[in-house]
Design a protein around this motif. Structure first.
Motif, short mmCIF file in Angstrom:
data_model
loop_
_atom_site.label_atom_id
_atom_site.label_comp_id
_atom_site.label_asym_id
_atom_site.label_seq_id
_atom_site.Cartn_x
_atom_site.Cartn_y
_atom_site.Cartn_z
N ALA A 479 42.12 44.66 56.19
CA ALA A 479 43.49 44.99 55.78
C ALA A 479 43.76 46.49 55.90
CB ALA A 479 43.72 44.51 54.34
N SER A 480 42.76 47.30 55.54
CA SER A 480 42.93 48.75 55.64
C SER A 480 43.11 49.19 57.09
CB SER A 480 41.72 49.46 55.03
OG SER A 480 41.60 49.18 53.65
N VAL A 481 42.35 48.59 58.00
CA VAL A 481 42.48 48.92 59.43
C VAL A 481 43.86 48.51 59.94
CG1 VAL A 481 41.64 48.34 61.75
CG2 VAL A 481 40.02 48.84 59.92
N PHE A 482 44.33 47.34 59.53
CA PHE A 482 45.66 46.87 59.95
C PHE A 482 46.73 47.88 59.56
CE2 PHE A 482 49.66 44.79 59.10
CZ PHE A 482 49.87 44.00 60.22
N PHE A 483 46.73 48.29 58.31
CA PHE A 483 47.78 49.18 57.84
C PHE A 483 47.58 50.62 58.34
CE2 PHE A 483 48.46 45.72 54.82
CZ PHE A 483 49.84 45.58 54.93
N PHE A 484 46.33 51.01 58.60
CA PHE A 484 46.08 52.31 59.22
C PHE A 484 46.72 52.37 60.60
CE2 PHE A 484 43.41 54.68 62.23
CZ PHE A 484 43.56 55.97 61.73
N ALA A 538 52.06 51.79 53.19
CA ALA A 538 50.90 52.25 52.43
C ALA A 538 50.80 51.53 51.09
CB ALA A 538 50.99 53.76 52.22
N LEU A 539 51.95 51.33 50.43
CA LEU A 539 51.95 50.60 49.17
C LEU A 539 51.53 49.15 49.39
CD1 LEU A 539 52.60 50.53 46.15
CD2 LEU A 539 54.98 50.02 46.75
N ALA A 540 52.05 48.55 50.47
CA ALA A 540 51.66 47.18 50.79
C ALA A 540 50.17 47.08 51.07
CB ALA A 540 52.47 46.67 51.98
N MET A 541 49.62 48.09 51.75
CA MET A 541 48.19 48.11 52.03
C MET A 541 47.38 48.09 50.74
SD MET A 541 45.93 51.12 53.86
CE MET A 541 46.18 52.20 52.45
N ARG A 542 47.80 48.92 49.79
CA ARG A 542 47.07 48.99 48.53
C ARG A 542 47.11 47.66 47.79
NH1 ARG A 542 45.26 53.24 45.54
NH2 ARG A 542 44.99 52.90 43.31
N VAL A 543 48.30 47.06 47.75
CA VAL A 543 48.44 45.77 47.05
C VAL A 543 47.66 44.69 47.77
CG1 VAL A 543 50.10 43.99 46.38
CG2 VAL A 543 50.67 46.41 46.06
N ALA A 545 45.09 44.96 49.87
CA ALA A 545 43.65 45.17 49.76
C ALA A 545 43.13 44.75 48.40
CB ALA A 545 43.31 46.63 50.04
N THR A 546 43.90 45.04 47.35
CA THR A 546 43.49 44.65 46.00
C THR A 546 43.46 43.14 45.86
OG1 THR A 546 44.44 46.68 45.10
CG2 THR A 546 44.02 44.88 43.55
N LEU A 547 44.51 42.46 46.36
CA LEU A 547 44.56 41.00 46.26
C LEU A 547 43.45 40.34 47.07
CD1 LEU A 547 48.43 40.38 46.47
CD2 LEU A 547 46.96 40.29 44.44
N LEU A 548 43.20 40.87 48.27
CA LEU A 548 42.12 40.31 49.09
C LEU A 548 40.77 40.50 48.43
CD1 LEU A 548 43.19 41.35 52.71
CD2 LEU A 548 42.95 39.02 51.83
N ALA A 549 40.56 41.69 47.85
CA ALA A 549 39.28 41.94 47.19
C ALA A 549 39.08 40.97 46.03
CB ALA A 549 39.25 43.38 46.68
N ARG A 550 40.12 40.71 45.25
CA ARG A 550 40.00 39.77 44.13
C ARG A 550 39.79 38.35 44.62
NH1 ARG A 550 45.05 41.91 40.35
NH2 ARG A 550 44.07 43.91 39.71
N HIS A 551 40.52 37.98 45.71
CA HIS A 551 40.39 36.61 46.23
C HIS A 551 38.98 36.34 46.75
CE1 HIS A 551 41.31 32.92 48.40
NE2 HIS A 551 40.82 33.47 49.51
N PHE A 552 38.47 37.25 47.57
CA PHE A 552 37.16 37.02 48.17
C PHE A 552 36.02 37.30 47.19
CE2 PHE A 552 39.56 37.45 52.18
CZ PHE A 552 39.14 36.26 52.78
N GLN A 553 36.32 38.06 46.14
CA GLN A 553 35.28 38.27 45.12
C GLN A 553 34.95 36.95 44.42
OE1 GLN A 553 36.34 41.05 42.05
NE2 GLN A 553 34.23 41.69 41.76
N ARG A 554 35.97 36.10 44.28
CA ARG A 554 35.73 34.79 43.66
C ARG A 554 34.97 33.87 44.61
NH1 ARG A 554 41.19 35.63 41.94
NH2 ARG A 554 41.94 34.33 43.66
#
Length: 560
Positions: A479-484, A538-543, A545-554
Motif C-alpha cells: 500500500a505504501s508503494v502504491f501511494f508513493f 497521503a492521508l488515504a495511504m495512512r488510513v 496501511a493501518t487498516l491493512l496492518a490490522r486486517h492481516f495481523q488477525r
C-alpha cells in the motif's frame, strides 16, 4: 531441510513454472524496454551529430568550447554544494527534534516539513517569488528592494525542496543508534555536547553522508525552481531544456544530459558504499530513551521554528496568491482562479490523476513481481537483478525524459506509444523505480521462508503462497508503494516535461506554462490543487496501511 515430497503436491508443476516465468519475465522485459533501451539511446545520441556518418566526440568537445555550458556547470556545482550544507544542518536539527526531544507539537512540525514533498518543485520557487520578488509581499509591505532571482533564490528554493529528504534520512540513522552508548557515556560523566559529538554524529555518520549525496544529486538536477527563479544564473537543467525544447538540438541535449548523469551516479555509488559500511546495527541494540531536557527542548524547538517558518510561509503565500483577484495589484479575495476559463480548464489535473493511478497500479504490480523474483533467485542472479532494479536512482528525471523523447518519438514503437498516457506512466515508474523496489525489498524480508516451505509442502502453489504467506506480511508495504508512486506521479515535472503534448498535458507542466505566460494566480491555484490532491492521497495511504496492518495481523500466524 525440506521434507516435502512430490506426492504431496496437488498443483501442476507446468502451471507453476508458467506463472513463475510470466511473473518474473514481465518486469524484466519492462525494465529492459523502458529503462535500459532509453538509457542506451541517449548514450548513443550523445556521440552522434545530425548529418555525420558515425560516432563522434563533437558534442562533448562543444561542452568545453561553449562558455555558457561550462559556466552553467560551475553554477550547478556551487548552488548544489551550498544547498547541501544548509539542508544537512537544518535536517540534522529537525531529526534531533523528532528523535531526541520531547518538544510538543512535533506532529504539526512534521506535517509542515512534508509540504515540499506534496508539490511540484517549482512551487517553492513560486512561493519565494510571491514573497520576495520585485513585486512581492515583502516589497509591498516594507518598501525594501528585494530580488529573489539568481543564486540565492535557487539556494533557498532548493533547500526547502530537499529539506524533507535530508531530515528523513538523518532521522532513520538516529533511530538505529544504540542507546547503550549514551548510558555508558553518562556513567563516565560525559557532557551532553560531548555525547552529541562522540556518539550521535559518530553513529549517524553514514546516514549523514547518504543525506549529503542525496541532496546534492536531487538539487543539481532540479528543473522546476531553475525555470522560475534562475533568471540570469543559469544551471545545467536550463541548458538541457533549452538545447532540446528551444534549439531542438537533441544530440547536444543528450551530451549535457550525460554530464548531469555523472554526479548522480557518483552519489549513488558513494551512498551504497556508506550503507554497506554502516551495516544493519546490532540486533541487541536498545532504542533511544529520550530523557527530559528543558534546555535541549527549548533550543531544538526554537531552531526548528526558525527552519520551518519559511517552509510554511512559502506554501501559505502560494495559497494566498491563488485567492486574490490580480496579483500583486488587486489583493481582494476571490475564487475566480479556481473557476478557470483557460482553454484546458482542469483537464491537466484530471489527466495527472489518471496518470498517477495508472503508474501506481501497474508500477506496484511490476515492482512486486520483480522483488519476488529477486527473493527466489539464486544469490548470484539476485545480486545482478538488485543492481538493475536500483540503477534508475542514478538517472535524473531530465535525463530519463530526454531518453524517452529520443527512443519513442520515432521508430516502430512511436505510433503506439508516443504521446500516450502509458508512456508517461512508464517514465514515472522508472524515474521512481529504485525507491519503490527498495521499499518492497525491505518489506519482503519480513516474510518467513519456513512458512512458504510449509505451504508448498501442503500442496500450495505460487498463488496460494502469495495469498496466504507473502501478502499478509507485505500488504502495508505494498500500500505504501502504491501511494508513493501515486504522489510522485502527481508532482513530477522534469521526467515528463518533454513528453506532454497539446492533447495530453499534465498539472505540474501546466503550472510551469501558466507562470511562464504571466498567469501567476492561476498557476498558484493549479499548484494548490496538486497539493490538496497529494495530501488527500497521503492521508488515504495512512488510513489504508493501518487498516491493512490490522486486517492481516488477525490472519498472520504466529511464527515466533
Amino acid at each position: 531441510m525440506n521434507t516435502c515430497t512430490p506426492a504431496t503436491r496437488v498443483y501442476r508443476p507446468g502451471t507453476e513454472r508458467a506463472l513463475g516465468l510470466l511473473g518474473g519475465g514481465l518486469p524484466l522485459l519492462a525494465l529492459a524496454l523502458f529503462f535500459v533501451y532509453p538509457l542506451l539511446s541517449i548514450g548513443w545520441r550523445s556521440f552522434t551529430v545530425d548529418g555525420a556518418g558515425g560516432p563522434t566526440l563533437a558534442n562533448y568537445l562543444r561542452l568545453w568550447s561553449e562558455p555558457g555550458i561550462a559556466r552553467a556547470a560551475w553554477h550547478s556545482l556551487t548552488m548544489s554544494g551550498t544547498v547541501t550544507v544548509l539542508a544537512l544542518a537544518a535536517g540534522l536539527l529537525l531529526a534531533m527534534l523528532f528523535k531526541r526531544s520531547r518538544v510538543r507539537g512535533r506532529r504539526l512540525m512534521f506535517a509542515v516539513l512534508m509540504l515540499p514533498m506534496l508539490a511540484p518543485s517549482l512551487m517553492q520557487g513560486l512561493g519565494l517569488l510571491f514573497l520576495l520578488g520585485r513585486n512581492g509581499l515583502v516589497h509591498r509591505w516594507t518598501g525594501l528592494d528585494t530580488d529573489i532571482y539568481g543564486f540565492w533564490g535557487l539556494v533557498a528554493a532548493n533547500a526547502i525542496y530537499a529539506l524533507p529528504q535530508a531530515t528523513l534520512i538523518i532521522a532513520a540513522a538516529l533511530e538505529r543508534t544504540d542507546h547503550r552508548h549514551y548510558d555508558a557515556a553518562l556513567t563516565m560523566g560525559a557532557s551532553p555536547w560531548r555525547q552529541f559529538l562522540d556518539i550521535t554524529l559518530a553513529q549517524s555518520r553514514y546516514g549523514l553522508l547518504a543525506a549529503v549525496f542525496v541532496v546534492f544529486s536531487v538539487t543539481i538536477t532540479d528543473f522546476g525552481n531553475a525555470i522560475v527563479l534562475g533568471g540570469p544564473y543559469r544551471v545545467l537543467a536550463n541548458e538541457v531544456y533549452d538545447q532540446v525544447a528551444g534549439q531542438m538540438d537533441i544530440n547536444m541535449g543528450a551530451a549535457v544530459g550525460m554530464l548531469l548523469l555523472l554526479p548522480a551516479l557518483a552519489s549513488l555509488l558513494v551512498e551504497r558504499s556508506a550503507l554497506r559500511r554502516a551495516g544493519t546495527g546490532s540486533e541487541h541494540a536498545r532504542p533511544a530513551d529520550v530523557r527530559p531536557g528543558r534546555g535541549r527542548d527549548l533550543g531544538l524547538g526554537l531552531g526548528s521554528v526558525v527552519v520551518l517558518a519559511p517552509v510554511l510561509a512559502v506554501f501559505a503565500t502560494v495559497v494566498y496568491a491563488s485567492l486574490v483577484k490580480l496579483w500583486p495589484y488587486r489583493l481582494e479575495l476571490t475564487l475566480a482562479h479556481y473557476h478557470t476559463d483557460l482553454p484546458d480548464g482542469y483537464t491537466p489535473i484530471f489527466t495527472s490523476l489518471k496518470l498517477a493511478l495508472l503508474t501506481a497500479l501497474a508500477g506496484t504490480v511490476l515492482v512486486f513481481a520483480l522483488t519476488l523474483l529477486v527473493r527466489r533467485a539464486r544469490p548470484s542472479l539476485a545480486r545482478g537483478l538488485h543492481v538493475m532494479a536500483t540503477l534508475p536512482a542514478a538517472v535524473p528525471g531530465l535525463v530519463i525524459g530526454i531518453a524517452y523523447l529520443m527512443s519513442f518519438n520515432t521508430g516502430p514503437l512511436a505510433d503506439m506509444l508516443y504521446g500516450s498516457l502509458f508512456l508517461m506512466a512508464a517514465c514515472n515508474l522508472y524515474h521512481y523505480h529504485a525507491q519503490s523496489y527498495l521499499m518492497l525489498a525491505t518489506g519482503m524480508r519480513a516474510v518467513p521462508g519456513a512458512l512458504e516451505d510449509a505451504v508448498t509442502c501442503l500442496g500450495g502453489g505460487l498463488l496460494r503462497r502469495l495469498r496466504d504467506v507473502v501478502l499478509p506480511f507485505t500488504a502495508p508495504t505494498v500500500a505504501s508503494v502504491f501511494f508513493f508512486l501515486f504522489m510522485q506521479s502527481m508532482v513530477t515535472l522534469s521526467a515528463v516535461v518533454f513528453l506532454v503534448t497539446p492533447e495530453l498535458n499534465l498539472a505540474s507542466v501546466a503550472v510551469m506554462q501558466l507562470d511562464a505566460n504571466g498567469f501567476v494566480s492561476q498557476a498558484a491555484a493549479y499548484a494548490t490543487c496538486i497539493v490538496a490532491s497529494v495530501a488527500a492521497a497521503a492521508l488515504a495511504m495512512r488510513v489504508c496501511a493501518t487498516l491493512l496492518a490490522r486486517h492481516f495481523q488477525r490472519r498472520t500466524p504466529d511464527v515466533a
